[in-house]
Motif scaffolding. Structure first.
Motif, PDB file in Angstrom:
ATOM      1  N   TRP A   1       0.826  -1.204   0.000  1.00 38.97           N
ATOM      2  CA  TRP A   1       0.000   0.000   0.000  1.00 38.97           C
ATOM      3  C   TRP A   1       0.858   1.251   0.000  1.00 38.97           C
ATOM      4  O   TRP A   1       0.400   2.324  -0.372  1.00 38.97           O
ATOM      5  CB  TRP A   1      -0.896   0.030   1.252  1.00 38.97           C
ATOM      6  CG  TRP A   1      -1.999  -0.961   1.224  1.00 38.97           C
ATOM      7  CD1 TRP A   1      -2.231  -1.908   0.263  1.00 38.97           C
ATOM      8  CD2 TRP A   1      -3.040  -1.123   2.204  1.00 38.97           C
ATOM      9  NE1 TRP A   1      -3.349  -2.644   0.589  1.00 38.97           N
ATOM     10  CE2 TRP A   1      -3.853  -2.184   1.767  1.00 38.97           C
ATOM     11  CE3 TRP A   1      -3.344  -0.480   3.394  1.00 38.97           C
ATOM     12  CZ2 TRP A   1      -4.971  -2.614   2.488  1.00 38.97           C
ATOM     13  CZ3 TRP A   1      -4.447  -0.901   4.101  1.00 38.97           C
ATOM     14  CH2 TRP A   1      -5.260  -1.966   3.654  1.00 38.97           C
TER      15      TRP A   1
ATOM     16  N   MET B   1     -10.193   4.647  -1.266  1.00 40.57           N
ATOM     17  CA  MET B   1      -9.030   5.402  -0.778  1.00 40.57           C
ATOM     18  C   MET B   1      -7.875   5.377  -1.772  1.00 40.57           C
ATOM     19  O   MET B   1      -6.937   6.169  -1.651  1.00 40.57           O
ATOM     20  CB  MET B   1      -8.590   4.843   0.583  1.00 40.57           C
ATOM     21  CG  MET B   1      -9.573   5.170   1.687  1.00 40.57           C
ATOM     22  SD  MET B   1      -9.176   4.377   3.262  1.00 40.57           S
ATOM     23  CE  MET B   1      -7.607   5.133   3.660  1.00 40.57           C
ATOM     24  N   GLU B   2      -7.933   4.459  -2.718  1.00 39.90           N
ATOM     25  CA  GLU B   2      -6.895   4.404  -3.764  1.00 39.90           C
ATOM     26  C   GLU B   2      -7.183   5.350  -4.921  1.00 39.90           C
ATOM     27  O   GLU B   2      -6.328   5.578  -5.768  1.00 39.90           O
ATOM     28  CB  GLU B   2      -6.774   2.966  -4.300  1.00 39.90           C
ATOM     29  CG  GLU B   2      -5.991   2.065  -3.370  1.00 39.90           C
ATOM     30  CD  GLU B   2      -5.967   0.620  -3.867  1.00 39.90           C
ATOM     31  OE1 GLU B   2      -5.143  -0.132  -3.352  1.00 39.90           O
ATOM     32  OE2 GLU B   2      -6.770   0.261  -4.747  1.00 39.90           O
ATOM     33  N   GLN B   3      -8.413   5.865  -4.968  1.00 45.56           N
ATOM     34  CA  GLN B   3      -8.766   6.787  -6.047  1.00 45.56           C
ATOM     35  C   GLN B   3      -8.251   8.181  -5.714  1.00 45.56           C
ATOM     36  O   GLN B   3      -8.454   8.650  -4.596  1.00 45.56           O
ATOM     37  CB  GLN B   3     -10.291   6.842  -6.227  1.00 45.56           C
ATOM     38  CG  GLN B   3     -10.915   5.529  -6.664  1.00 45.56           C
ATOM     39  CD  GLN B   3     -10.336   5.015  -7.961  1.00 45.56           C
ATOM     40  OE1 GLN B   3     -10.156   5.776  -8.908  1.00 45.56           O
ATOM     41  NE2 GLN B   3     -10.013   3.722  -7.991  1.00 45.56           N
ATOM     42  N   PRO B   4      -7.623   8.861  -6.670  1.00 45.00           N
ATOM     43  CA  PRO B   4      -7.205  10.244  -6.398  1.00 45.00           C
ATOM     44  C   PRO B   4      -8.423  11.127  -6.153  1.00 45.00           C
ATOM     45  O   PRO B   4      -9.446  10.986  -6.818  1.00 45.00           O
ATOM     46  CB  PRO B   4      -6.491  10.660  -7.692  1.00 45.00           C
ATOM     47  CG  PRO B   4      -6.226   9.385  -8.427  1.00 45.00           C
ATOM     48  CD  PRO B   4      -7.270   8.411  -8.013  1.00 45.00           C
TER      49      PRO B   4
ATOM     50  N   ARG C   1      -4.214  10.690  -3.022  1.00 48.81           N
ATOM     51  CA  ARG C   1      -4.953   9.506  -2.560  1.00 48.81           C
ATOM     52  C   ARG C   1      -4.949   9.480  -1.035  1.00 48.81           C
ATOM     53  O   ARG C   1      -3.907   9.681  -0.409  1.00 48.81           O
ATOM     54  CB  ARG C   1      -4.284   8.222  -3.060  1.00 48.81           C
ATOM     55  CG  ARG C   1      -4.026   8.163  -4.554  1.00 48.81           C
ATOM     56  CD  ARG C   1      -3.494   6.803  -4.971  1.00 48.81           C
ATOM     57  NE  ARG C   1      -2.544   6.224  -4.003  1.00 48.81           N
ATOM     58  CZ  ARG C   1      -2.268   4.926  -3.932  1.00 48.81           C
ATOM     59  NH1 ARG C   1      -2.848   4.074  -4.751  1.00 48.81           N
ATOM     60  NH2 ARG C   1      -1.406   4.486  -3.048  1.00 48.81           N
TER      61      ARG C   1
ATOM     62  N   ASP D   1      -2.432   7.336   0.777  1.00 45.78           N
ATOM     63  CA  ASP D   1      -1.065   7.819   0.962  1.00 45.78           C
ATOM     64  C   ASP D   1      -0.913   8.682   2.206  1.00 45.78           C
ATOM     65  O   ASP D   1       0.188   9.139   2.507  1.00 45.78           O
ATOM     66  CB  ASP D   1      -0.620   8.617  -0.273  1.00 45.78           C
ATOM     67  CG  ASP D   1      -0.483   7.722  -1.488  1.00 45.78           C
ATOM     68  OD1 ASP D   1      -0.155   6.534  -1.293  1.00 45.78           O
ATOM     69  OD2 ASP D   1      -0.725   8.197  -2.609  1.00 45.78           O
TER      70      ASP D   1
END
Lengths: 365, 405
Positions: free
Chosen positions: A362, B266-269, B275, B278
């Motif tokens: 991740w 949560m991985e989508q900008p 994101r 991050d």
């Protein structure tokens, strides 16, 4: 094809708990905890007779050749009884270190000594696991200098295994020239921490046979984290069992207090948090041997989750005992402090969860 | 502990992954169970049944796939569907509660008649348990069923009957032996919702929809053989059903689905191109829940093994509903926070169409409270955990004020 313990494993856990219950009644535990070294020669011998020293050492090197799940059951029993005995570092991480980065000759030389209970190795992982404290070692011309804080199982250790930042590990004799080992008593008087100051100490072995020393070091870290998670599971289970027993016997307002929902629900909440942790620890331990692709992720998650659940159970179980829980009379605090120790050693939960995120890609390390 | 994947298991995993890749467009949106399955859901269900990805261990003569019980196979299948975010099939009260109840205590005729259409999603069941005066105290049910010329004649009222407005059938807990003690006077009947004398009034909930109903019975006639086990056995049968209901409500595969769905968001900008995955504070919230979901899934594997080996899990089973529903609500809470203000948009589509993701999460977040309360509220669960699981004494009875009972 099953998710559970074998009959042998169940028997092993029960007999170890029986032995510890016999050897560590509260007055004995209180006496042993006074030194704060985390070691007692008689208890160490007794655990050796039960096969604990060589639990993970392969049979060819004089051990029982058992797996990480067996070791986790031992850690759970030791945590349950707050046993002042080296284990997670001296008998699990050290063995894992030799197996993952020691050459054949080093394994042949050291593993039988570990299995015989002669080599008790304190282990310093500090920076690599996110422990706080000093972690600055230099290896120059075959000599080791610098400082490393917070070695586990270091009280009365015969040797120290000090990890370098690059993942290699140096084995040093405890009394060798240039080695200053300072015992620091921890809040958990059943386990000490040792701070090492080295000035040109000569290692007796350098574990550097892995072609990826950092990955090998992480496997050692993960094995240790699973053991600390199992230790917390045992300590928290002990506290819950005692809270339930106390709630069944203490009378106020003409009723045993366990019949009050306020008290009953504290016990129910503890059980609800803790019961799934058992399977989680089993799986995390099993994965170290059998599911390499998940081993790092579940080890760090088990360590972090048990730290969170352990903290809650430690508070609630103490509260159920009322003022008595806060005293030294019941000795409940030994397990409370055991849980406190397990949380910080080898990295706190935030660090462990970060490592779990790294392990599944991740985020970059 | 032996979770070694045999070549057969590896083949199954590849087979399921290939199936999902080939058919994913045919899958309805995951979740649901609060609406009557539409054509798409029924076709998907038929496809899953045909391949043995649903009702895998239910015997063939009752409409299942008839595979031997294998914990790993079930885990492989559940994992593949949750990883892909694809509907694992229909989960409703008939499938998850009545079917296992009939498998455990039903007659051969009842199994052959009801299980097949129920698992195909064709026959929808609702549960007639709670009454205005008996919620947590379920055994105090007052709905009466008197026997007259070969029929039970039912009079009374049920409440919180989810799905009653579109269900075909009901399993009903009612009082058939008024002279016997509270728990011994109950029976468990099966009746069609089309029977004359049943009136269903929708009960609008906080979601703005009517997921629940009040159900009224006026001289509703049911043949006396439409009973599971015998007269007076209703409390026992109801508890068999509750056992499965509580396992359903704590289903760890649902938790995994929610975790994965939140991670994907949560991985989508976002609008600023960054994101949430991050950002350490967001990642740590997700990771905390991931740890708990892993514990729940491992625990479930342990329970499945114990069930397969005929071991009563006791405490291990009693905690599932309370643990699972609370965790599910926390997962929905994180999902709402991840969506932020765009997740506030709320346009429920009722029975006719799929809800958009924001609306679905908001409904889940609210409906979860209903699940925390229903099926035995968290307080009832904690009584069960404390008393039956840990051996703590029952609460003494307090006197009821005069004029109230």
């Amino acid at each position: 094809m099953r998710f559970g313990l074998t009959e042998d494993q169940g028997l092993f856990g029960r007999s170890l708990r029986g032995f510890l219950a016999d050897r560590l009644p509260l007055d004995a535990l209180r006496r042993l905890a006074e030194t704060g070294t985390g070691f007692d020669a008689e208890l160490w011998r007794g655990l050796g007779e039960l096969g604990l020293h060589g639990l993970l050492v392969p049979e060819e090197h004089g051990g029982a050749g058992l797996g990480m799940l067996d070791a986790a059951l031992a850690a759970e029993a030791l945590g349950y009884h707050a046993a002042p005995a080296p284990f997670a570092a001296a008998l699990v991480m050290a063995v894992q270190a030799f197996r993952s980065a020691g050459d054949a000759e080093q394994q042949r030389q050291w593993l039988p000594r570990i299995a015989a209970g002669q080599a008790r190795i304190g282990l310093g992982f500090a920076g690599l696991a996110g422990q706080t404290g000093r972690a600055a070692l230099r290896l120059e011309g075959g000599r080791l200098s610098g400082a490393l804080d917070g070695l586990m199982d270091g009280g009365e250790a015969t040797h120290f295994l000090a990890y370098l930042a690059d993942g290699r590990a140096a084995l040093i004799e405890a009394g060798a020239p240039g080695v200053t080992a300072t015992l620091r008593r921890s809040v958990d008087r059943t386990r000490a921490l040792v701070d090492l100051d080295l000035a040109g100490a000569a290692p007796v072995a350098l574990l550097q046979s892995s072609n990826d020393p950092l990955a090998a070091a992480r496997r050692v870290r993960d094995a240790g984290r699973v053991m600390l998670a199992a230790d917390t599971l045992g300590a928290a289970q002990n506290m819950l069992d005692r809270a339930v027993a106390y709630a069944n016997e203490r009378v106020q307002f003409g009723r045993v207090i366990g019949s009050f929902q306020g008290v009953k629900y504290m016990c129910a909440d503890m059980a609800t948090m803790l019961e799934p942790c058992r399977a989680m620890v089993w799986y995390a331990a099993y994965a170290q041997d059998a599911v390499p692709e998940e081993a790092a992720m579940v080890a760090s998650h088990a360590k972090a989750h048990l730290a969170e659940v352990g903290r809650e159970v430690a508070r609630l179980a103490t509260e159920v005992h009322g003022g008595m829980g806060f005293t030294d009379l019941l000795g409940l605090h030994h397990q409370f402090k055991r849980i406190t120790f397990d949380r910080q050693a080898l990295g706190g939960p935030e660090r462990c969860r970060h490592d779990a995120a790294v392990a599944q890609g991740w985020v970059a390390a | 502990m032996d979770l070694t994947l045999t070549p057969k298991h590896r083949a199954l995993r590849e087979e399921v992954d290939a199936f999902i890749a080939a058919h994913r467009d045919a899958a309805p949106r995951p979740g649901g169970g609060r609406k009557r399955p539409d054509r798409k859901a029924l076709d998907w269900q038929a496809l899953l049944l045909k391949h043995g990805y649903f009702a895998r261990t239910i015997p063939r003569e009752y409409g299942g796939f008839g595979a031997p019980h294998d914990v790993i196979e079930l885990a492989i299948i559940a994992d593949a569907f949750s990883r892909a975010g694809i509907s694992p099939g229909i989960h409703n009260q008939g499938i998850s509660m009545l079917v296992p109840t009939l498998l455990e205590v039903g007659t051969e005729e009842q199994k052959r008649r009801w299980i097949g259409p129920t698992i195909r999603g064709e026959t929808i069941w609702c549960q007639g348990y709670s009454e205005p005066g008996s919620g947590s105290d379920l055994a105090a049910a007052q709905t009466r069923a008197a026997v007259e010329d070969g029929h039970f004649v039912i009079n009374g009222q049920k409440i919180w009957t989810s799905s009653a407005h579109f269900a075909d059938m009901m399993f009903l807990l009612c009082r058939t032996e008024p002279d016997k003690s509270k728990h011994a006077g109950l029976s468990y009947l099966l009746l069609p919702m089309s029977a004359p004398g049943i009136e269903v009034r929708p009960l609008r909930t906080m979601t703005g929809r009517a997921e629940f109903n009040e159900t009224f019975f006026t001289d509703v006639r049911v043949p006396v053989d439409q009973i599971v086990m015998g007269r007076g056995d209703g409390w026992h049968v109801a508890n068999v059903t509750l056992k499965y209901e509580r396992m359903l409500l704590g289903d760890p595969n649902k938790l995994q689905q929610r975790l994965e769905a939140t991670r994907r968001m949560m991985e989508q900008p976002g609008a600023d191109g960054a994101r949430l995955l991050d950002r350490a504070e967001w990642r740590d919230r997700l990771l905390r829940l991931q740890g708990e979901v892993i514990a729940a899934r491992n625990h479930n594997m342990r329970l499945l093994t114990e069930t397969a080996e005929g071991v009563d899990s006791g405490l291990g089973r009693f905690i599932v509903k309370y643990h699972g529903t609370m965790l599910a609500h926390r997962l929905a809470s994180l999902a709402l926070d991840v969506m932020g203000s765009t997740g506030l948009l709320y346009e429920p589509q009722g029975e006719v169409a799929e809800d958009d993701p924001a609306t679905t999460w908001q409904i889940d977040y609210m409906y979860d409270i209903g699940l925390i309360i229903g099926g035995g509220s968290s307080n009832i669960q904690k009584n069960i955990i404390g008393e039956r699981g840990l051996g703590l004494p029952r609460e003494p009875k307090a006197a009821v004020p005069a004029g109230r009972n």
